[in-house]
Scaffold this motif. Structure first.
Motif, PDB file in Angstrom:
ATOM      1  N   LEU A  64       0.835  -1.202   0.000  1.00 37.02           N
ATOM      2  CA  LEU A  64       0.000   0.000   0.000  1.00 37.02           C
ATOM      3  C   LEU A  64       0.870   1.253   0.000  1.00 37.02           C
ATOM      4  O   LEU A  64       0.639   2.185  -0.785  1.00 37.02           O
ATOM      5  CB  LEU A  64      -0.922  -0.006   1.220  1.00 37.02           C
ATOM      6  CG  LEU A  64      -1.874   1.188   1.349  1.00 37.02           C
ATOM      7  CD1 LEU A  64      -2.938   1.141   0.264  1.00 37.02           C
ATOM      8  CD2 LEU A  64      -2.526   1.215   2.742  1.00 37.02           C
ATOM      9  N   ALA A  65       1.873   1.276   0.869  1.00 39.64           N
ATOM     10  CA  ALA A  65       2.743   2.443   0.965  1.00 39.64           C
ATOM     11  C   ALA A  65       3.506   2.683  -0.330  1.00 39.64           C
ATOM     12  O   ALA A  65       3.755   3.828  -0.715  1.00 39.64           O
ATOM     13  CB  ALA A  65       3.718   2.267   2.130  1.00 39.64           C
ATOM     14  N   ALA A  66       3.873   1.591  -1.026  1.00 44.73           N
ATOM     15  CA  ALA A  66       4.641   1.704  -2.264  1.00 44.73           C
ATOM     16  C   ALA A  66       3.767   1.984  -3.483  1.00 44.73           C
ATOM     17  O   ALA A  66       4.284   2.146  -4.588  1.00 44.73           O
ATOM     18  CB  ALA A  66       5.447   0.431  -2.493  1.00 44.73           C
ATOM     19  N   GLY A  67       2.452   2.015  -3.304  1.00 44.46           N
ATOM     20  CA  GLY A  67       1.555   2.289  -4.421  1.00 44.46           C
ATOM     21  C   GLY A  67       1.197   1.075  -5.249  1.00 44.46           C
ATOM     22  O   GLY A  67       0.557   1.208  -6.299  1.00 44.46           O
ATOM     23  N   ARG A  68       1.580  -0.118  -4.788  1.00 45.97           N
ATOM     24  CA  ARG A  68       1.247  -1.329  -5.534  1.00 45.97           C
ATOM     25  C   ARG A  68      -0.179  -1.795  -5.250  1.00 45.97           C
ATOM     26  O   ARG A  68      -0.744  -2.591  -5.992  1.00 45.97           O
ATOM     27  CB  ARG A  68       2.250  -2.439  -5.204  1.00 45.97           C
ATOM     28  CG  ARG A  68       3.659  -2.174  -5.709  1.00 45.97           C
ATOM     29  CD  ARG A  68       4.569  -3.367  -5.474  1.00 45.97           C
ATOM     30  NE  ARG A  68       4.849  -3.571  -4.072  1.00 45.97           N
ATOM     31  CZ  ARG A  68       5.889  -3.042  -3.420  1.00 45.97           C
ATOM     32  NH1 ARG A  68       6.724  -2.240  -4.069  1.00 45.97           N
ATOM     33  NH2 ARG A  68       6.095  -3.280  -2.142  1.00 45.97           N
ATOM     34  N   LEU A  69      -0.751  -1.323  -4.147  1.00 43.89           N
ATOM     35  CA  LEU A  69      -2.141  -1.595  -3.814  1.00 43.89           C
ATOM     36  C   LEU A  69      -2.827  -0.268  -3.516  1.00 43.89           C
ATOM     37  O   LEU A  69      -2.190   0.692  -3.062  1.00 43.89           O
ATOM     38  CB  LEU A  69      -2.243  -2.524  -2.599  1.00 43.89           C
ATOM     39  CG  LEU A  69      -1.793  -3.982  -2.794  1.00 43.89           C
ATOM     40  CD1 LEU A  69      -1.805  -4.719  -1.460  1.00 43.89           C
ATOM     41  CD2 LEU A  69      -2.664  -4.699  -3.808  1.00 43.89           C
ATOM     42  N   ASP A  70      -4.136  -0.226  -3.745  1.00 41.29           N
ATOM     43  CA  ASP A  70      -4.909   0.986  -3.502  1.00 41.29           C
ATOM     44  C   ASP A  70      -5.636   0.953  -2.166  1.00 41.29           C
ATOM     45  O   ASP A  70      -5.828   1.987  -1.531  1.00 41.29           O
ATOM     46  CB  ASP A  70      -5.946   1.175  -4.615  1.00 41.29           C
ATOM     47  CG  ASP A  70      -5.334   1.200  -5.991  1.00 41.29           C
ATOM     48  OD1 ASP A  70      -4.366   1.959  -6.193  1.00 41.29           O
ATOM     49  OD2 ASP A  70      -5.815   0.449  -6.867  1.00 41.29           O
ATOM     50  N   LEU A  71      -6.043  -0.240  -1.754  1.00 39.75           N
ATOM     51  CA  LEU A  71      -6.944  -0.371  -0.613  1.00 39.75           C
ATOM     52  C   LEU A  71      -6.698  -1.708   0.059  1.00 39.75           C
ATOM     53  O   LEU A  71      -6.384  -2.692  -0.610  1.00 39.75           O
ATOM     54  CB  LEU A  71      -8.394  -0.285  -1.111  1.00 39.75           C
ATOM     55  CG  LEU A  71      -9.530  -0.348  -0.099  1.00 39.75           C
ATOM     56  CD1 LEU A  71      -9.512   0.892   0.800  1.00 39.75           C
ATOM     57  CD2 LEU A  71     -10.871  -0.457  -0.820  1.00 39.75           C
ATOM     58  N   LEU A  72      -6.849  -1.745   1.381  1.00 42.68           N
ATOM     59  CA  LEU A  72      -6.694  -2.984   2.138  1.00 42.68           C
ATOM     60  C   LEU A  72      -7.988  -3.293   2.886  1.00 42.68           C
ATOM     61  O   LEU A  72      -8.654  -2.394   3.409  1.00 42.68           O
ATOM     62  CB  LEU A  72      -5.555  -2.873   3.156  1.00 42.68           C
ATOM     63  CG  LEU A  72      -4.170  -2.472   2.645  1.00 42.68           C
ATOM     64  CD1 LEU A  72      -3.161  -2.502   3.793  1.00 42.68           C
ATOM     65  CD2 LEU A  72      -3.717  -3.360   1.505  1.00 42.68           C
TER      66      LEU A  72
END
Length: 306
Positions: free
Chosen positions: A141-149
């Motif tokens: 998430l922090a690296a921008g590889r995911l948008d939402l958890l």
């Protein structure tokens, strides 16, 4: 005046940092290795500082300045993406791709109920799913590889905003011949002398279960951990000990093929299911809009075996 880096140069640099290999980074960026290398060399010349320590190491080694530039590059690329996301959200909220990370003690039990709800509510949404442990998903998430958890709270989520969705209480799972198998609500004192079976280290459910029983991490020392909730259920059914199961997992069929007894816990301790996204995300309003459908899916419980 120092020339401004291009977004493409920043993408090359971040890809190299994340993949640790020129070839894999080039593949990720859909360019040749020579193109990626040339882009990073050009960036170094523009900034007039070395970003890589080009010694004898086989893998890329970033200088101290290079590491700082990589961190800033991630922030810059996330900001650039946010600009496009703002426009897309205004034109058609909750449409297009959304990269959702889900922890393994939630995903298999909620997604079969949730996905039909989301398809009906947001037919233009394209949901890409990744299952992983909380610490791994948080890094993505922090690296921008995911948008939402979609995960269990409380959890360590630096740089993220969270939205609580629903409580997920624990149930005590016991072998069928256990002395407490026919008891009423069990307290932490009832379980204090039992062999408490837990998931292996890294699963947030492990910490939540210990907290629910008011036990420290040393309580699990010497106990063989399970790799999944399904494995944990089979270990309890074999008489190896007792455990705590989230109600969501029970409703989701984690007991299939196993014979054991479930008992409620006094004061209904559990975990909180929630969403997390990067702080100040331009899509925060969109993500919050998912809360209703997710709560609807969570609010359709199946019958819990006696």
């Amino acid at each position: 005046m120092t020339a401004m880096p291009s977004p493409q140069q920043l993408r090359y640099l971040v890809a190299l940092a994340e993949h640790g290999h020129f070839g894999r980074a080039a593949t990720h960026c859909s360019v040749t290795q020579s193109t990626l290398s040339a882009g990073i060399i050009a960036l170094e010349k523009q900034l007039a500082i070395p970003l890589l320590d080009r010694g004898a190491a086989k893998r890329p080694v970033f200088t101290a300045a290079g590491q700082e530039v990589v961190a800033r590059a991630r922030e810059a690329l996330n900001s650039l993406s946010a600009i496009a996301e703002i426009a897309a959200a205004e034109q058609d909220p909750l449409s297009g791709p959304l990269r959702l990370g889900v922890i393994p003690t939630v995903g298999p039990f909620l997604l079969p109920r949730l996905m039909p709800v989301l398809r009906e509510a947001f037919p233009r949404l394209r949901l890409w799913l990744r299952e992983g442990l909380t610490h791994s998903l948080t890094a993505d998430l922090a690296a921008g590889r995911l948008d939402l958890l979609l995960l269990a709270l409380p959890a360590s989520l630096p740089g993220a905003e969270t939205l609580a969705l629903a409580e997920d209480p624990f149930l005590a799972a016991l072998p069928v011949d256990h002395p407490l198998a026919e008891a009423g609500a069990l307290s932490a004192d009832n379980l204090a002398g039992e062999r408490l079976l837990l998931l292996e280290d890294g699963h947030c459910l492990r910490d939540h279960a210990l907290s629910a029983c008011r036990l420290g991490a040393d309580r699990a020392a010497g106990v063989f951990p399970a790799t999944s909730l399904h494995t944990l259920v089979q270990m309890v059914a074999s008489g190896l000990g007792v455990t705590l199961l989230p109600r969501l997992a029970v409703e989701g069929g984690v007991l299939a093929g196993a014979e054991l007894r479930l008992r409620p816990l006094a004061d209904a301790p559990g975990r909180t299911l929630g969403l997390a996204w990067r702080a100040r995300s331009s899509r925060a309003r969109e993500f919050a809009g998912l809360a209703g459908p997710i709560r609807a899916a969570l609010g359709a419980p199946a019958t819990i075996p006696a």
